[in-house]
Design an enzyme around this catalytic site. Structure first.
Site, PDB file in Angstrom:
ATOM      1  N   GLU A   1       0.833  -1.204   0.000  1.00 15.06           N
ATOM      2  CA  GLU A   1       0.000   0.000   0.000  1.00 15.06           C
ATOM      3  C   GLU A   1       0.872   1.260   0.000  1.00 15.06           C
ATOM      4  O   GLU A   1       1.181   1.778   1.059  1.00 15.06           O
ATOM      5  CB  GLU A   1      -0.940  -0.019   1.211  1.00 15.06           C
ATOM      6  CG  GLU A   1      -1.903  -1.205   1.200  1.00 15.06           C
ATOM      7  CD  GLU A   1      -2.899  -1.174   2.355  1.00 15.06           C
ATOM      8  OE1 GLU A   1      -3.125  -0.087   2.936  1.00 15.06           O
ATOM      9  OE2 GLU A   1      -3.460  -2.235   2.670  1.00 15.06           O
TER      10      GLU A   1
ATOM     11  N   MET B   1      -9.671  -3.340  -2.986  1.00 10.66           N
ATOM     12  CA  MET B   1      -9.956  -2.735  -1.682  1.00 10.66           C
ATOM     13  C   MET B   1     -10.953  -1.583  -1.872  1.00 10.66           C
ATOM     14  O   MET B   1     -10.642  -0.402  -1.692  1.00 10.66           O
ATOM     15  CB  MET B   1      -8.662  -2.277  -1.014  1.00 10.66           C
ATOM     16  CG  MET B   1      -7.776  -3.442  -0.601  1.00 10.66           C
ATOM     17  SD  MET B   1      -6.358  -2.993   0.420  1.00 10.66           S
ATOM     18  CE  MET B   1      -5.218  -2.376  -0.816  1.00 10.66           C
TER      19      MET B   1
END
Length: 545
Positions: free
Chosen positions: A147, A213
Site C-alpha cells: 500500500e 480494496m
C-alpha cells in the site's frame, strides 16, 4: 454492524447462477485479539463454512533475514497453538477452504517492499524463503498487500515480483508434486492510484485473484462527508470524485485488461463517521434522494443525528453489491474484515433463510420489534461492560471470590473478556494485573478460564516479567508451564524476566529460569559468551538492558 457474511453466501449460492462458483474471501486481522469487551476476536470465532478463502493479515517483511516474519509473538509461538496454526486448523471443518498469508498491509511501508523486491538476487531469495515459510506454517498461498506502488519504478518492481512469485510457485510444484501455492494481491481502488501503480495486463496474467480494496473512498481525511464504500457515483459529483465508488474501480480494472473472472469486490464490514459543521448542515441534502430499498442513489445507507453523520453498509446494500458482482461476472467478494462484523451469538440465531430476528424485523419494517431487539442488545452490552469493570477491580484487589462470580456471570464470553485489553489496547490485561498482586489462587482461576499471557503491545511487559520482578516463585512456575516462550520476551527497556529476577535478588526464580527443562526449541538460539563458548538457550545470559 450486523452479520452480512452468511446472507451474502446464501445469496450468491441460492439466487445467482447455480453453476457458477463464487469466491468468498474472508480477512482475519491478528490485532483484533487486543480489542476489549465485544471487540475481542480470535480464530475460534470464525465459521469456516462461510469462506472459500481465509486471509491472515498480516505478515511483516524482515529485510535482514529476507523472509516473511510474524507481527505478533503468538502468530507462531504459544504453549498450545499459535495463531497461524489455529487458522489452518479451521480447514479440518471446511476442507475446500484455502488459507493465505497476507504480506504487508498499511503498517509495512513502501521502502521495505522496495528493499527486498527491486534487486533480482534479493527478490528471488525472499521468494524462495516465502515458499519455505508458507509450507512450514501450512498456508495454501500468499496475498500481496503493498500500500501502494506509486512511481513508475514501483510499478515495474510490483510486476516483476508478481511474475517471479508465480514462476517460483509453479517451479516448486513441478519439483515436489505438491499443489501449487495460490497467489493473490490486495490492490488500490482509486483510478489515479491504479494507473500509477499497476501494469494491469501484466499482473493479471500471474495472479489467481485480485482483491479490490473497494472501501475507504471517504473518511476523516476529507473536508466533506462521503460514503465509505458507495456502489455508484452521486449525480452531483464532478471530475475525480466520480472515481470514488465501486463501479468506477471495477471499470478501471476491466478497461485495463483484467479478466472479470479474476476480480474480487471488497465489502467493508464497517462505516465511517463525520462531525458536521452545524446541526442543519446543507451537505446532508445531496444524500436525501432515495431509490430501491430506501437507499440513496449510491446504493448505501446513511444516518445522522444532530451534528453526527455516518455512512455504512447494511443487509440491503450488501445484497445490491452481490447483484452487481453477478451482473459484472466477477469472481466473488472479499470481506474486510471478519472481526469487524457482528460475530457474537447474542440475538443472532438464524432462520432457514439465513436471517436473524433483527434482520427479519428490519426487512418487514416492524419498527417496535427492531427497537425492542436493539434495546435488548444494548442492555446486554451494558451489563457485560459493568461485569468487566468488576472483574478488573477484582484483579486489582486480588479478590478471588469476586473474580469467580464475574467469570461465572460472563459464561461463554469469559475467555474473550480475559484476553481483551481493559479500556483499550494501551492498558495491561487481566492476567498481568492478577500476577502483579501475587495472588496465586487468582492466577490459577484466570488460567482455568482460558487467560492468555500475552505481552503488552507497547511496553512488552508480560505476566512472567512482573511475576519474576515481584518474586512469586509459584506464579512464575505456573506461567512458565503454560507460556514458556515468554522467558525470551524483553520489555521496552530490554529487561528480560531473568534480569528482573536477578536485579531483585530472587535466587529461587533465577535458579528455576536457568534449569527449566521444557523451553520450546523454537524459542532457543545459539549464543557465544566472552570466552567464545557457545550455548543454546532461549535468551542471552549476558545481554544488556
Amino acid at each position: 454492524m450486523k452479520s452480512f457474511v452468511l446472507p451474502f453466501f446464501l445469496l450468491i449460492t441460492n439466487h445467482f447462477i447455480q453453476s457458477q462458483q463464487f469466491i468468498i474471501g474472508c480477512y482475519f486481522t491478528n490485532w483484533s485479539q487486543y480489542r476489549s469487551s465485544f471487540g475481542y476476536f480470535d480464530p475460534s470465532y470464525i465459521d469456516p463454512s462461510l469462506c472459500t478463502h481465509l486471509y491472515y493479515a498480516f505478515a511483516n517483511i524482515n529485510i535482514k533475514t529476507r523472509s516473511p516474519s510474524p507481527f505478533e509473538i503468538n502468530d507462531i509461538q504459544s504453549l498450545s497453538k499459535g495463531m497461524y496454526e489455529q487458522i489452518n486448523l479451521l480447514k479440518t471443518k471446511n476442507r475446500r477452504m484455502k488459507t493465505l498469508l497476507t504480506l504487508g498491509g498499511a503498517s509495512v511501508n513502501s521502502i521495505q517492499f522496495r528493499n527486498v523486491f527491486q534487486h533480482d538476487k534479493i527478490r528471488r531469495e525472499f521468494i524462495r524463503n516465502t515458499i519455505k515459510y508458507l509450507r512450514k506454517y501450512k498456508f495454501d498461498g500468499l496475498d500481496l498487500d503493498w500500500e501502494y506502488p506509486i512511481t513508475e519504478k514501483d510499478r515495474q518492481i510490483f510486476s516483476l515480483t508478481v511474475r517471479d512469485y508465480r514462476l517460483e510457485f509453479q517451479n516448486e510444484t513441478s519439483l515436489t508434486n505438491r499443489t501449487r501455492l495460490l497467489l493473490t494481491a490486495a490492490v488500490a481502488a482509486y483510478q489515479p492510484k491504479i494507473q500509477a501503480g499497476y501494469d494491469i495486463q501484466e499482473i493479471s496474467l500471474f495472479l489467481d485473484y485480485i482483491n479490490l480494496m473497494t472501501y475507504d473512498y471517504h473518511g476523516s481525511w476529507n473536508s466533506y462527508i462521503g460514503f465509505n464504500s458507495p456502489l455508484y457515483p452521486r449525480s452531483t459529483e464532478i471530475d475525480d470524485q466520480r472515481f470514488l465508488n465501486q463501479q468506477a474501480t471495477v471499470n478501471t480494472w476491466l478497461e485495463g485488461g483484467c479478466p472479470s473472472s479474476k476480480l474480487i469486490l471488497g465489502l467493508g464490514m464497517y462505516g465511517r463517521t463525520f462531525k458536521l459543521k452545524s446541526k442543519t448542515n446543507p451537505d446532508i441534502k445531496p444524500y436525501a434522494p432515495s431509490i430501491g430499498a430506501g437507499l440513496p442513489e449510491q446504493q448505501v445507507p446513511f444516518a445522522y443525528k444532530n451534528d453526527q453523520w455516518v455512512g455504512y453498509d447494511n443487509q440491503q446494500s450488501i445484497e445490491q453489491k452481490c447483484y452487481f458482482i453477478a451482473k459484472q461476472n466477477l469472481a466473488g467478494a472479499m470481506i474486510w474484515s471478519l472481526d469487524l462484523d457482528d460475530f457474537h451469538a447474542d440475538v443472532t440465531i438464524r432462520d432457514k433463510h439465513g436471517y436473524t430476528p433483527l434482520i427479519s424485523a428490519q426487512i418487514n419494517r416492524k419498527v417496535d420489534t427492531v427497537e425492542m431487539i436493539q434495546n435488548e442488545i444494548e442492555l446486554r452490552q451494558q451489563v457485560r461492560q459493568e461485569t468487566e469493570k468488576k472483574l478488573l477491580d477484582a484483579c486489582f484487589d486480588g479478590d478471588v471470590e469476586k473474580a469467580e462470580e464475574c467469570l461465572a456471570h460472563l459464561g461463554a464470553h469469559a475467555k474473550a473478556v480475559l484476553n481483551s485489553s481493559p479500556n483499550g489496547s494501551d492498558t495491561l490485561n487481566f492476567l498481568y494485573r492478577a500476577c502483579r498482586t501475587g495472588n496465586v489462587d487468582l492466577v490459577k482461576l484466570l488460567l482455568k478460564h482460558g487467560a492468555i499471557a500475552k505481552p503488552h503491545r507497547q511496553t512488552s511487559y508480560s505476566p512472567l516479567y512482573i511475576a519474576c520482578r515481584i518474586g512469586n516463585l509459584e506464579i512464575v512456575q505456573m506461567i512458565l508451564t503454560h507460556f514458556p516462550h515468554l522467558v525470551c520476551v524483553a520489555t521496552l527497556e530490554q529487561i528480560l524476566p531473568f534480569s528482573a529476577a536477578c536485579s531483585q535478588g530472587h535466587l529461587s526464580i533465577v535458579q528455576l529460569l536457568l534449569t527449566y527443562p521444557n523451553y520450546p526449541f523454537a524459542s532457543c538460539s545459539i549464543y557465544v559468551d566472552r570466552l567464545q563458548r557457545s550455548y543454546v538457550f532461549p535468551f542471552n545470559l549476558n545481554g544488556n538492558n
